[in-house]
Design an enzyme around this catalytic site. Structure first.
Site, PDB file in Angstrom:
ATOM      1  N   ILE A  86       0.866  -1.174   0.000  1.00  0.00           N
ATOM      2  CA  ILE A  86       0.000   0.000   0.000  1.00  0.00           C
ATOM      3  C   ILE A  86       0.904   1.225   0.000  1.00  0.00           C
ATOM      4  O   ILE A  86       2.051   1.165   0.447  1.00  0.00           O
ATOM      5  CB  ILE A  86      -0.986   0.025   1.194  1.00  0.00           C
ATOM      6  CG1 ILE A  86      -0.269  -0.068   2.533  1.00  0.00           C
ATOM      7  CG2 ILE A  86      -2.019  -1.067   1.068  1.00  0.00           C
ATOM      8  CD1 ILE A  86      -1.215   0.004   3.738  1.00  0.00           C
ATOM      9  N   ASP A  87       0.389   2.329  -0.521  1.00  0.00           N
ATOM     10  CA  ASP A  87       1.192   3.538  -0.683  1.00  0.00           C
ATOM     11  C   ASP A  87       1.761   4.030   0.643  1.00  0.00           C
ATOM     12  O   ASP A  87       1.177   3.795   1.713  1.00  0.00           O
ATOM     13  CB  ASP A  87       0.354   4.660  -1.310  1.00  0.00           C
ATOM     14  CG  ASP A  87      -0.092   4.326  -2.721  1.00  0.00           C
ATOM     15  OD1 ASP A  87       0.595   3.533  -3.384  1.00  0.00           O
ATOM     16  OD2 ASP A  87      -1.140   4.850  -3.143  1.00  0.00           O
ATOM     17  N   ARG A  88       2.861   4.753   0.558  1.00  0.00           N
ATOM     18  CA  ARG A  88       3.528   5.271   1.752  1.00  0.00           C
ATOM     19  C   ARG A  88       2.584   6.088   2.634  1.00  0.00           C
ATOM     20  O   ARG A  88       2.554   5.922   3.860  1.00  0.00           O
ATOM     21  CB  ARG A  88       4.717   6.149   1.326  1.00  0.00           C
ATOM     22  CG  ARG A  88       5.485   6.736   2.497  1.00  0.00           C
ATOM     23  CD  ARG A  88       6.693   7.522   2.024  1.00  0.00           C
ATOM     24  NE  ARG A  88       7.598   7.804   3.130  1.00  0.00           N
ATOM     25  CZ  ARG A  88       8.891   8.042   2.996  1.00  0.00           C
ATOM     26  NH1 ARG A  88       9.434   8.024   1.795  1.00  0.00           N
ATOM     27  NH2 ARG A  88       9.648   8.292   4.037  1.00  0.00           N
ATOM     28  N   ARG A 121      -7.155   6.279  -5.889  1.00  0.00           N
ATOM     29  CA  ARG A 121      -6.757   7.677  -6.057  1.00  0.00           C
ATOM     30  C   ARG A 121      -7.130   8.202  -7.439  1.00  0.00           C
ATOM     31  O   ARG A 121      -7.668   9.313  -7.585  1.00  0.00           O
ATOM     32  CB  ARG A 121      -5.256   7.808  -5.793  1.00  0.00           C
ATOM     33  CG  ARG A 121      -4.872   7.417  -4.380  1.00  0.00           C
ATOM     34  CD  ARG A 121      -3.374   7.226  -4.205  1.00  0.00           C
ATOM     35  NE  ARG A 121      -2.649   8.474  -4.443  1.00  0.00           N
ATOM     36  CZ  ARG A 121      -1.322   8.568  -4.369  1.00  0.00           C
ATOM     37  NH1 ARG A 121      -0.588   7.502  -4.064  1.00  0.00           N
ATOM     38  NH2 ARG A 121      -0.738   9.737  -4.600  1.00  0.00           N
ATOM     39  N   THR A 162      -0.624   5.990   2.723  1.00  0.00           N
ATOM     40  CA  THR A 162      -1.853   5.262   3.069  1.00  0.00           C
ATOM     41  C   THR A 162      -1.585   4.412   4.300  1.00  0.00           C
ATOM     42  O   THR A 162      -0.552   3.749   4.390  1.00  0.00           O
ATOM     43  CB  THR A 162      -2.300   4.356   1.904  1.00  0.00           C
ATOM     44  OG1 THR A 162      -2.562   5.157   0.755  1.00  0.00           O
ATOM     45  CG2 THR A 162      -3.546   3.569   2.262  1.00  0.00           C
TER      46      THR A 162
END
Length: 307
Positions: free
Chosen positions: A143-145, A244, A147
Site C-alpha cells: 500500500i502507498d507510503r 486515487r 496510506t
C-alpha cells in the site's frame, strides 16, 4: 527417635491458560471481558497487547478481532518473554505462515532508491530474526507510503507464491476508507476504467480497453458535509493507485492527494486507509477477517461539522 522429613516449600503452581469456546459472534476483547468478569479491563487489554491470547492456536492482539461461534480462545496469565515488538508497527495477527500489520501513514512498505532502511519490510525482518536469524519476511502486496492500514506479509516463500498466484480467489475482500474533497450526494456508485502508468510514475485513466488494465472500484458514502465526503471503498481489482485515480475521475480526489488533483491538505496526510481484509488462509483454508478503526485524523474532518 522419630524421624521427621525435612520441610520443603510447596511448589508454586504454574498458571495454566484459561480456555473458552465462542458461542456467539462478537469482538475479541468483549468476549474476554465476559468470560473473565473478575479480571480488570486493564489486565485483559494488557494480555492482548502482550501476545498472551490465542484464537484457534493463533496469536491475536487486535481488540476488535471478530470471533466466530466454535472458535477456541486461550488466555495465558503468565507473561512470558515475548519477542520485542518492532517500534512503530502494530502487529495485529501472526502465525507460522503470515503476519498482518496496521501500517501507519508515512511508512514505506518496501525500500526505494531514497529510503532503504525504515520500511515495514525492514522492521518486520528485524523482528522475525530475533527468534531465529534464518527467518525471513516476504512481501505479498503493497500500500502507498501515505496510506495507512492492513498489510499482509508471508513468513516463507511458498506461502507468498501461493497467495500471489491465487490472489483473485484467496483475497475475498479489501475495504478502504477514503476521505475525498467535496460532497458526494449519491449513496453508492461504481467506477470502471482502464489504467496505465506513465514513465513518470503517474497512472492515467481511460475508457479505451487497449490503453491499460481494467480497474473496477465500488464505493458507498458513509458521511458527508459541504467540504468532504467519507467513503467505504471496495476493490474488485487491485491496480496501482486505483482508488486515487478513480476518485479523481469523478471529480472528488482523495484529500491531500496533490498527485491526483487534490488542492487541500487538511490532515497532513493522504485521506486513505486500508480498513478491512478478508482472505482464505493459504495453509489452513480458514476464512480470516480483519478490520481496523478509522484513523482519528480522518474522522476529525467530519467531527468538526457536528460541533
Amino acid at each position: 527417635m522419630k524421624k521427621t522429613r525435612p520441610r520443603t516449600r510447596p511448589k508454586k503452581k504454574a498458571t495454566n491458560p484459561d480456555t473458552f469456546t465462542v458461542d456467539q459472534e462478537g469482538p475479541l476483547l468483549e468476549k474476554i471481558i465476559a468470560a473473565f468478569p473478575h479480571k480488570s479491563r486493564k489486565l485483559l487489554k494488557a494480555v492482548l497487547r502482550d501476545q498472551q491470547v490465542q484464537v484457534n492456536r493463533k496469536t491475536v492482539t487486535q481488540f476488535d478481532h471478530l470471533l466466530k461461534p466454535g472458535q477456541v480462545v486461550e488466555v495465558s496469565w503468565d507473561k512470558s518473554s515475548p519477542k520485542k515488538r518492532p517500534h512503530g508497527l502494530n502487529i495485529i495477527f501472526e502465525d507460522d505462515d503470515i503476519i498482518i500489520i496496521n501500517k501507519p501513514a508515512g511508512l514505506l512498505t518496501v525500500a526505494t532508491d531514497k529510503e532503504k532502511r525504515k520500511t515495514a519490510y525492514a522492521l518486520l525482518s528485524e523482528y522475525v530474526k530475533l527468534e531465529n536469524p534464518e527467518n525471513k519476511i516476504f512481501i505479498v502486496h503493497r500500500i502507498d507510503r501515505e496510506t495507512s492500514g492492513l498489510l499482509l506479509f508471508a513468513k516463507n516463500e511458498k506461502i507468498k507464491h501461493t497467495i500471489q498466484e491465487t490472489w483473485l480467489t484467496t483475497i475475498r475482500e479489501r475495504t478502504y476508507i477514503a476521505a475525498v474533497e467535496g460532497e458526494i450526494k449519491q449513496e453508492s456508485g461504481t467506477i470502471s476504467s482502464y489504467l496505465n502508468e506513465s514513465k513518470a510514475f503517474i497512472v492515467y485513466s481511460s475508457q479505451n480497453p487497449k490503453a491499460g488494465k481494467k480497474a473496477i472500484t465500488h464505493y458507498k458514502t458513509l458521511k458527508s458535509n459541504k467540504d468532504f465526503s467519507l467513503l467505504q471503498v471496495n476493490l474488485e481489482t487491485g491496480r496501482k493507485h486505483q482508488i486515487r485515480v478513480h476518485m479523481q475521475d469523478i471529480g472528488h480526489p482523495v484529500v491531500g492527494d496533490t498527485k491526483y488533483g487534490s488542492k487541500l491538505k487538511p490532515i497532513g496526510r493522504l485521506g486513505l486507509h486500508a480498513q478491512g481484509l478478508v482472505f482464505t488462509h493459504p495453509k489452513t483454508g480458514e476464512l480470516c477477517s480483519f478490520k481496523t478503526g478509522i484513523p482519528a485524523k480522518i474522522t476529525q474532518l467530519f467531527d468538526q461539522d457536528q460541533e
